[in-house]
Design an enzyme around this catalytic site. Sequence first.
Site, PDB file in Angstrom:
ATOM      1  N   HIS A   1      28.530  -0.689  -3.196  1.00 13.76           N
ATOM      2  CA  HIS A   1      27.322  -0.392  -3.691  1.00 13.76           C
ATOM      3  C   HIS A   1      26.989   1.192  -3.228  1.00 13.76           C
ATOM      4  CE1 HIS A   1      25.543  -4.427  -4.739  1.00 13.76           C
ATOM      5  NE2 HIS A   1      26.572  -4.906  -3.902  1.00 13.76           N
TER       6      HIS A   1
ATOM      7  N   LEU B   1       0.743  -1.177  -0.133  1.00 11.21           N
ATOM      8  CA  LEU B   1      -0.231   0.111  -0.003  1.00 11.21           C
ATOM      9  C   LEU B   1       0.744   1.348  -0.104  1.00 11.21           C
ATOM     10  CD1 LEU B   1      -2.548  -0.335   2.754  1.00 11.21           C
ATOM     11  CD2 LEU B   1      -2.921   0.195   0.344  1.00 11.21           C
TER      12      LEU B   1
ATOM     13  N   GLU C   1      24.611   3.051  -4.259  1.00 12.73           N
ATOM     14  CA  GLU C   1      23.324   3.308  -4.544  1.00 12.73           C
ATOM     15  C   GLU C   1      22.834   3.537  -3.065  1.00 12.73           C
ATOM     16  OE1 GLU C   1      24.624   0.482  -5.605  1.00 12.73           O
ATOM     17  OE2 GLU C   1      23.403  -1.206  -5.054  1.00 12.73           O
TER      18      GLU C   1
ATOM     19  N   SER D   1     -15.637   2.571   1.997  1.00 13.35           N
ATOM     20  CA  SER D   1     -15.122   3.001   3.179  1.00 13.35           C
ATOM     21  C   SER D   1     -14.918   1.272   3.887  1.00 13.35           C
ATOM     22  CB  SER D   1     -15.743   3.764   4.100  1.00 13.35           C
ATOM     23  OG  SER D   1     -17.096   3.243   4.237  1.00 13.35           O
TER      24      SER D   1
ATOM     25  N   CYS E   1      29.458  -3.572  -8.306  1.00 16.25           N
ATOM     26  CA  CYS E   1      29.823  -4.950  -7.574  1.00 16.25           C
ATOM     27  C   CYS E   1      30.053  -5.941  -8.560  1.00 16.25           C
ATOM     28  CB  CYS E   1      28.550  -5.304  -6.409  1.00 16.25           C
ATOM     29  SG  CYS E   1      29.048  -6.476  -5.342  1.00 16.25           S
TER      30      CYS E   1
HETATM   31  N1  GLN Z   1      28.276 -12.417  -6.830  1.00 14.64           N
HETATM   32  C1  GLN Z   1      29.295 -11.476  -6.518  1.00 14.64           C
HETATM   33  C2  GLN Z   1      29.870 -11.722  -5.280  1.00 14.64           C
HETATM   34  O1  GLN Z   1      29.446 -12.401  -4.318  1.00 14.64           O
HETATM   35  C3  GLN Z   1      28.718  -9.785  -6.563  1.00 14.64           C
HETATM   36  C4  GLN Z   1      27.799  -9.566  -5.574  1.00 14.64           C
HETATM   37  C5  GLN Z   1      26.993  -8.419  -5.633  1.00 14.64           C
HETATM   38  O2  GLN Z   1      26.891  -7.950  -6.877  1.00 14.64           O
HETATM   39  N2  GLN Z   1      26.308  -7.763  -4.752  1.00 14.64           N
HETATM   40  O3  GLN Z   1      31.024 -11.365  -5.103  1.00 14.64           O
END
Ligand code: GLN
Length: 548
Positions: free
Chosen positions: A509, A16, A511, A190, A383
């Site tokens: 990462h 939701l 992000e 409702s 990664c």
């Molecule tokens: N599979 C890869 C590793 O374990 C990359 C992992 C990932 O992209 N988060 O190193």
Amino acid sequence: MATKYIFVTGGVVSGLGKGITAASLGRLLKTRGLKVASQKLDPYINVDPGTMSPLQHGEVFVTDDGTETDLDLGHYERFIDENLNKYSNLTTGKVYWNVLNKERQGAYLGQTVQIIPHITNEIKSYIYNLAKSTEADVVITEIGGTTGDIESQPFLEAIRQVGIEQGPENCCYIHVVLVPYISGSDEYKSKPAQHSCKELQGMGIAPNVIVLRADGPVGSDIKRKISMFCNVRPDCVIENLTMPSLYECPLMLDAAGLTNVVVRQLHLTTPPTDLTEWKELISRIATRSRTCTIALVGKYVKLHDAYLSVMESLYHAGFETESKVNIKWVDSETLLDQDRCAEELAEVDGIILPGGFGDRGIEGMIQAAQYAREQHIPYFGICLGMQIMVMEYARNVLGYADANSSEFTPDGAHNVIALMPDQQGNIPKGGTMRLGKYPCTIKPDTTMARCYGKQEIDERHRHRYEFNNDYRAEFEEKGLTIAGTSPDGRLVEAVELTERPFHVGVQFHPEFKSRPNRAHPLFKGFVAAALQYQTEHTPTSHEVMMDQ
Ligand code: GLN
């Protein structure tokens, strides 16, 4: 001041946007000068979402301290901009795991171990520990799933008990419900909301605020009805409408009165909400003049939530470069060769390869990395995406046709990505990766250095395999820059083709640390390079006329 507790439950259906409601409220309270901490209690049995398929559950969000959490926690960090910790996500599996471990250690001194009080106490300890570890003024706890689910009952019982322990002026229960629209009779209904509230009340929780999720305004009659039948003050029935951008939700909820009623319920005295920064963000979103297209190549592209933070980070980078980023979702399994890459990728302005696990789709990812390198398209590998960049370079530039990662070919002759010597052996799947925040030192005069503008950074990790140092010198000789390493120089954290505007792979990462009002420097650099690439590759009107 006593810590205040806000609980957000959901009714009628799941999915939701409870998380967005909770995250928006967190931001709103923060702008009133309060220190906010947030957490999510998930009723499923997995100990954490780390072992769940991204295709089922979406991405796994990783915190600084290395906890693998539900993707809603990403919304909390992006909206509230406070780092979460290990108390921020709790599942039924983890609750039982902890309780059973204590039982085996004799911690319950011979008592019969029961749902009430032992399971509920364990749940409450996470709520109180989050308050203590963050010294928050307000703790926001979202309960996953839908009221009425068998598995969420101990969580609801635990939050009911918190209400008794802390007193009504220190707790606020917010129930988010769907108000469905029936097109045949052109009206909102409702009744599901009423039933769902009744269910919650039957468990001893009387919601103080009801948030109505609907696509359009439901009208004052429906609101009055819900107020009366659900025993909630009229101004505490708040609409939460579907917005063009998620980031508009805090403004919409504040205007609907949510912050005021919550602050009143919690007996808080605060300055008014200060939305200056957030309003600036929204107007920046509304006035973007350019568009660029980024291909996101991966194997979980059928469920966009599997790449939620990457997606949001690309959008954030767009907010700061005045551009709307369109994502072209490309299933790596379809990229069989360079011709297919040309069909799929010729029109895009940049290629991003995010993280992933397992060998499905790997060869297509390598094709995409080769295409980006040979066609000089901006490339960003995250990664697994960095590991792919390294494997492609080894195959096509270093000349090792069988170059691979020991994740996919454990006995391969040229595993340029491998386990570190101290990692060898049989490793179980859960919780055995390099997880969480690690420092990285950036090499001067690189794309990495240009983007970050500093030499020492830290970023979050979630992977098992690493760049294989046996090949380091050879890669460098052949033009791949080792642009970032662990401070001791041992682990390669970033590689790049430095002479390009943006061709970068990072083992971490980024992000997870991008924010809507503070795009991550690497995403910003990548999107800026994509816009530059687009400018250079858009035929001028003169060229178009010559073509005709
Ligand atoms: N599979 C890869 C590793 O374990 C990359 C992992 C990932 O992209 N988060 O190193």
